[in-house]
Scaffold this motif. Structure first.
Motif, PDB file in Angstrom:
ATOM      1  N   LEU A  19       3.957   2.179   6.174  1.00  0.00           N
ATOM      2  CA  LEU A  19       3.130   1.043   5.781  1.00  0.00           C
ATOM      3  C   LEU A  19       1.811   1.491   5.175  1.00  0.00           C
ATOM      4  O   LEU A  19       1.313   0.889   4.217  1.00  0.00           O
ATOM      5  CB  LEU A  19       2.863   0.158   7.002  1.00  0.00           C
ATOM      6  CG  LEU A  19       4.054  -0.631   7.556  1.00  0.00           C
ATOM      7  CD1 LEU A  19       3.679  -1.291   8.875  1.00  0.00           C
ATOM      8  CD2 LEU A  19       4.537  -1.677   6.555  1.00  0.00           C
ATOM      9  N   ALA A  20       1.221   2.555   5.731  1.00  0.00           N
ATOM     10  CA  ALA A  20      -0.039   3.063   5.187  1.00  0.00           C
ATOM     11  C   ALA A  20       0.156   3.580   3.767  1.00  0.00           C
ATOM     12  O   ALA A  20      -0.687   3.360   2.884  1.00  0.00           O
ATOM     13  CB  ALA A  20      -0.590   4.169   6.083  1.00  0.00           C
ATOM     14  N   LEU A  21       1.268   4.270   3.541  1.00  0.00           N
ATOM     15  CA  LEU A  21       1.548   4.786   2.204  1.00  0.00           C
ATOM     16  C   LEU A  21       1.738   3.641   1.214  1.00  0.00           C
ATOM     17  O   LEU A  21       1.201   3.670   0.098  1.00  0.00           O
ATOM     18  CB  LEU A  21       2.802   5.667   2.249  1.00  0.00           C
ATOM     19  CG  LEU A  21       3.177   6.364   0.948  1.00  0.00           C
ATOM     20  CD1 LEU A  21       2.093   7.350   0.537  1.00  0.00           C
ATOM     21  CD2 LEU A  21       4.517   7.086   1.093  1.00  0.00           C
ATOM     22  N   GLU A  22       2.474   2.625   1.630  1.00  0.00           N
ATOM     23  CA  GLU A  22       2.696   1.463   0.759  1.00  0.00           C
ATOM     24  C   GLU A  22       1.379   0.751   0.454  1.00  0.00           C
ATOM     25  O   GLU A  22       1.106   0.380  -0.693  1.00  0.00           O
ATOM     26  CB  GLU A  22       3.670   0.508   1.448  1.00  0.00           C
ATOM     27  CG  GLU A  22       4.000  -0.735   0.643  1.00  0.00           C
ATOM     28  CD  GLU A  22       4.940  -1.665   1.382  1.00  0.00           C
ATOM     29  OE1 GLU A  22       4.985  -2.858   1.037  1.00  0.00           O
ATOM     30  OE2 GLU A  22       5.622  -1.205   2.327  1.00  0.00           O
ATOM     31  N   ALA A  23       0.549   0.590   1.477  1.00  0.00           N
ATOM     32  CA  ALA A  23      -0.723  -0.114   1.284  1.00  0.00           C
ATOM     33  C   ALA A  23      -1.675   0.684   0.399  1.00  0.00           C
ATOM     34  O   ALA A  23      -2.348   0.122  -0.470  1.00  0.00           O
ATOM     35  CB  ALA A  23      -1.366  -0.390   2.640  1.00  0.00           C
ATOM     36  N   GLY A  25      -0.809   2.757  -1.845  1.00  0.00           N
ATOM     37  CA  GLY A  25      -0.272   2.668  -3.199  1.00  0.00           C
ATOM     38  C   GLY A  25      -0.767   1.423  -3.916  1.00  0.00           C
ATOM     39  O   GLY A  25      -1.120   1.463  -5.100  1.00  0.00           O
ATOM     40  N   ARG A  26      -0.831   0.312  -3.173  1.00  0.00           N
ATOM     41  CA  ARG A  26      -1.338  -0.936  -3.761  1.00  0.00           C
ATOM     42  C   ARG A  26      -2.841  -0.864  -4.001  1.00  0.00           C
ATOM     43  O   ARG A  26      -3.350  -1.399  -4.987  1.00  0.00           O
ATOM     44  CB  ARG A  26      -1.038  -2.125  -2.838  1.00  0.00           C
ATOM     45  CG  ARG A  26       0.412  -2.486  -2.692  1.00  0.00           C
ATOM     46  CD  ARG A  26       0.552  -3.843  -2.020  1.00  0.00           C
ATOM     47  NE  ARG A  26      -0.124  -3.886  -0.724  1.00  0.00           N
ATOM     48  CZ  ARG A  26       0.461  -3.610   0.432  1.00  0.00           C
ATOM     49  NH1 ARG A  26       1.741  -3.267   0.453  1.00  0.00           N
ATOM     50  NH2 ARG A  26      -0.209  -3.702   1.572  1.00  0.00           N
ATOM     51  N   GLU A  27      -3.571  -0.235  -3.081  1.00  0.00           N
ATOM     52  CA  GLU A  27      -5.030  -0.230  -3.125  1.00  0.00           C
ATOM     53  C   GLU A  27      -5.607   0.950  -3.900  1.00  0.00           C
ATOM     54  O   GLU A  27      -6.828   1.010  -4.107  1.00  0.00           O
ATOM     55  CB  GLU A  27      -5.577  -0.189  -1.689  1.00  0.00           C
ATOM     56  CG  GLU A  27      -5.303  -1.434  -0.877  1.00  0.00           C
ATOM     57  CD  GLU A  27      -6.118  -2.610  -1.381  1.00  0.00           C
ATOM     58  OE1 GLU A  27      -7.322  -2.447  -1.632  1.00  0.00           O
ATOM     59  OE2 GLU A  27      -5.532  -3.702  -1.546  1.00  0.00           O
ATOM     60  N   GLY A  45      -8.954   7.030  -3.807  1.00  0.00           N
ATOM     61  CA  GLY A  45      -7.734   6.307  -3.472  1.00  0.00           C
ATOM     62  C   GLY A  45      -6.497   7.156  -3.693  1.00  0.00           C
ATOM     63  O   GLY A  45      -5.569   7.167  -2.879  1.00  0.00           O
ATOM     64  N   THR A  46      -6.478   7.871  -4.800  1.00  0.00           N
ATOM     65  CA  THR A  46      -5.339   8.737  -5.104  1.00  0.00           C
ATOM     66  C   THR A  46      -5.236   9.866  -4.087  1.00  0.00           C
ATOM     67  O   THR A  46      -4.141  10.195  -3.610  1.00  0.00           O
ATOM     68  CB  THR A  46      -5.490   9.312  -6.518  1.00  0.00           C
ATOM     69  OG1 THR A  46      -5.506   8.233  -7.452  1.00  0.00           O
ATOM     70  CG2 THR A  46      -4.334  10.244  -6.846  1.00  0.00           C
ATOM     71  N   ARG A 197     -13.139   2.445   2.941  1.00  0.00           N
ATOM     72  CA  ARG A 197     -12.187   1.387   2.598  1.00  0.00           C
ATOM     73  C   ARG A 197     -10.757   1.901   2.757  1.00  0.00           C
ATOM     74  O   ARG A 197      -9.876   1.167   3.218  1.00  0.00           O
ATOM     75  CB  ARG A 197     -12.413   0.908   1.167  1.00  0.00           C
ATOM     76  CG  ARG A 197     -11.432  -0.168   0.735  1.00  0.00           C
ATOM     77  CD  ARG A 197     -11.828  -0.836  -0.543  1.00  0.00           C
ATOM     78  NE  ARG A 197     -10.772  -1.718  -1.028  1.00  0.00           N
ATOM     79  CZ  ARG A 197     -10.867  -2.497  -2.105  1.00  0.00           C
ATOM     80  NH1 ARG A 197     -11.993  -2.514  -2.783  1.00  0.00           N
ATOM     81  NH2 ARG A 197      -9.863  -3.246  -2.481  1.00  0.00           N
ATOM     82  N   GLY A 198     -10.528   3.153   2.412  1.00  0.00           N
ATOM     83  CA  GLY A 198      -9.204   3.729   2.606  1.00  0.00           C
ATOM     84  C   GLY A 198      -8.823   3.783   4.074  1.00  0.00           C
ATOM     85  O   GLY A 198      -7.676   3.493   4.444  1.00  0.00           O
TER      86      GLY A 198
END
Length: 545
Positions: A19-23, A25-27, A45-46, A197-198
């Motif tokens: 879930l963290a990876l998916e989130a 990726g969106r953010e 973010g990257t 934020r991350g």
């Protein structure tokens, strides 16, 4: 919706990472856009995404080892894998700190995973992260981590793990909202801390993994944030205490504790943004310096540094007053020096992707600048570089460079795109033609299996030759020539006019001769072109157009 698990068992750890990876990726793009501290290089973010990607991959490997049985891994194995994966894959200042946060949590959760252990894990994580940073600064991810731990501690006596992680998440959100008032560089830019934020994003995923529900955001509202322009970023960075270093140096280091203590002192005198994380003989070292060679030499004196990454921050300050920018350039990521030379001859600027060391966004931005063109086409040639390449393109655009990212997934697709590149036609027409050529190229490759594993083609054993088509294992063979022929036959079954073969560094020319003959005898009107220059460890890359 994830299964509810009111403690941190192994499945919850796996779910959290996913879930963290998916989130992230969106953010990713939004976090990159507010990255102004400690260096405004637009990749926080990257870097966080790639760090969590490595952590998630390590956890998946632990679960894969249990696929043949009915059991799941022990929670200790899962959290240790998560921490180790984050350590070896940590990118940038923020990713390195996140790796230490996860390591701090893992050290506690390996012994227990109820509410009390979660509270202690969050506290240990915040303490470990501060200890890893040479000069902690408030208003950063460290502040957010501390606030999360303190909020969790206030739930003492509550037996619910959901209550603990929800409190940590809400405490982190509140602290993040306050960061612009704690750090002047954030206040001037009108943004919250990117690393903080991350971390909030990662904690939100933790809440969902434990409770099965996405947490409500409460009264905290994300500020309206515009991407930070190059000029604004430079103005913000100039006010920070860590302004001026020319290079970011990162490496993994095998060394003892005493040697690392001496290394910290040495690197602290060479630069800033020093973060050293890890333990038990393996460390991840991150520092910003003017003398990159001295930072690496210090690592050599301490132990064995490897996976060394050096990113030049000052490339955007290099001016070429006597050279007008070209109208258009192409930047290509290549797996080996042979292809680098080939692409350079075609007029492209190249970035070398070493085995296990994909280029960071800073390296791609540097290459875009080196292309010295008003318009640049970026060919990442790897599906795993999609977020990194997007971040680099976004950063370059803030500097006034028009960048088109063509999402090539393999080197042979990049070669096909480069072959139809015509700088004299309009930018849009050129990008369309290059995109079409890349999309019309199916790609395959050979690889050597490192261990027994389940694949789309069945069970492989260590040492087997794997034939992959479009990223999936299609053939399991005993030798390179036979597997290569089988892969080519499968790819040409769907038609084709040209087969491109890229030989790896240690592959004899005789293989190319044999495969050319195989195509010539079996497929009329199909041509073959051969290049040498694939990466080490990949015997053959195959393209069919």
């Amino acid at each position: 919706m994830p299964q509810t698990a009111d403690d941190m068992d192994a499945v919850a750890v796996r779910t959290w990472c996913s879930l963290a990876l998916e989130a992230l990726g969106r953010e990713r793009a939004a976090i990159d856009a507010i990255n102004v501290y400690p260096v405004a290089d637009g990749d926080t973010g990257t870097n966080l995404y790639l760090t969590v990607e490595s952590a998630a991959g390590a956890v998946e490997a632990v679960f894969a080892a249990h696929e043949t049985g009915s059991s799941v891994p022990a929670v200790a194995d899962a959290v240790r894998a998560m921490a180790h994966g984050a350590l070896i894959g940590a990118r940038g200042n923020s990713g390195t700190i996140l790796a230490q946060l996860l390591r701090g949590m893992a050290g506690v959760l390996a012994d227990g995973h109820d509410a009390d252990h979660l509270r202690l894990a969050l506290a240990r994580a915040a303490t470990a992260a501060r200890q890893a940073v040479a000069h902690p600064v408030e208003g950063t991810v460290l502040t957010v981590a501390t606030a999360a731990a303190e909020a969790a501690a206030r739930t003492a006596g509550d037996p619910s793990a959901q209550t603990v992680v929800q409190a940590a998440y809400e405490g982190a959100r509140t602290a993040l909202d306050e960061t612009p008032g704690q750090l002047a560089v954030l206040g001037r830019a009108g943004v919250v801390d990117a690393g903080g934020r991350g971390l909030v994003t990662v904690l939100e995923a933790l809440v969902e993994a434990v409770s099965g529900e996405t947490p409500e955001h409460g009264i905290w509202v994300t500020p309206e944030i515009a991407p930070v322009t190059s000029a604004a970023a430079e103005d913000c960075a100039a006010g920070g205490p860590q302004d001026g270093s020319a290079f970011e140096v990162i490496y993994l280091l095998e060394a003892g504790d005493d040697a690392v203590d001496r290394l910290r002192t040495r690197l602290d005198g060479l630069g800033d943004s020093l973060v050293v994380v890890g333990g038990d003989g393996l460390w991840n070292v991150h520092v910003h310096v003017d003398d990159a060679g001295a930072a690496v030499e210090a690592g050599v004196e301490a132990g064995r540094p490897y996976r060394i990454r050096i990113t030049h921050f000052g490339a955007d300050r290099v001016h070429l007053p006597h050279a007008e920018p070209a109208q258009r350039g192409v930047v290509v990521v290549v797996p080996g020096p042979g292809l680098s030379g080939l692409c350079s001859e075609a007029g492209a600027t190249t970035v070398l992707a070493r085995p296990g060391e994909p280029p960071a966004s800073g390296e791609l931005v540097d290459a875009i600048r080196r292309a010295h063109a008003r318009e640049v086409v970026l060919l990442p040639n790897d599906a795993e570089l999609r977020h990194t390449a997007a971040a680099a393109a976004g950063q370059a655009r803030t500097e006034g460079i028009r960048v088109a990212l063509i999402p090539t997934r393999a080197a042979v697709q990049g070669l096909a795109a480069l072959a139809v590149h015509e700088p004299d036609r309009s930018f849009d027409e050129d990008v369309v033609a290059m995109t079409a050529a890349a999309g019309a190229t199916r790609y395959g490759e050979l690889a050597v299996a490192e261990r027994q594993s389940w694949t789309m083609a069945g069970i492989c054993q260590a040492g087997d030759i794997l034939g992959l088509i479009e990223g999936d294992v299609a053939v399991i063979g005993e030798d390179v020539p036979g597997t290569a022929r089988a892969v080519i036959d499968r790819m040409l079954a769907a038609g084709g006019e040209l087969v491109t073969l890229v030989l790896g560094e240690d592959v004899p020319d005789a293989l190319a001769d044999a495969l050319e003959e195989h195509v010539r005898e079996g497929y009329l009107a199909v041509d073959t072109v051969v290049y040498r220059g694939g990466g080490r460890g990949t015997p053959l890359l195959i393209g069919v157009e």
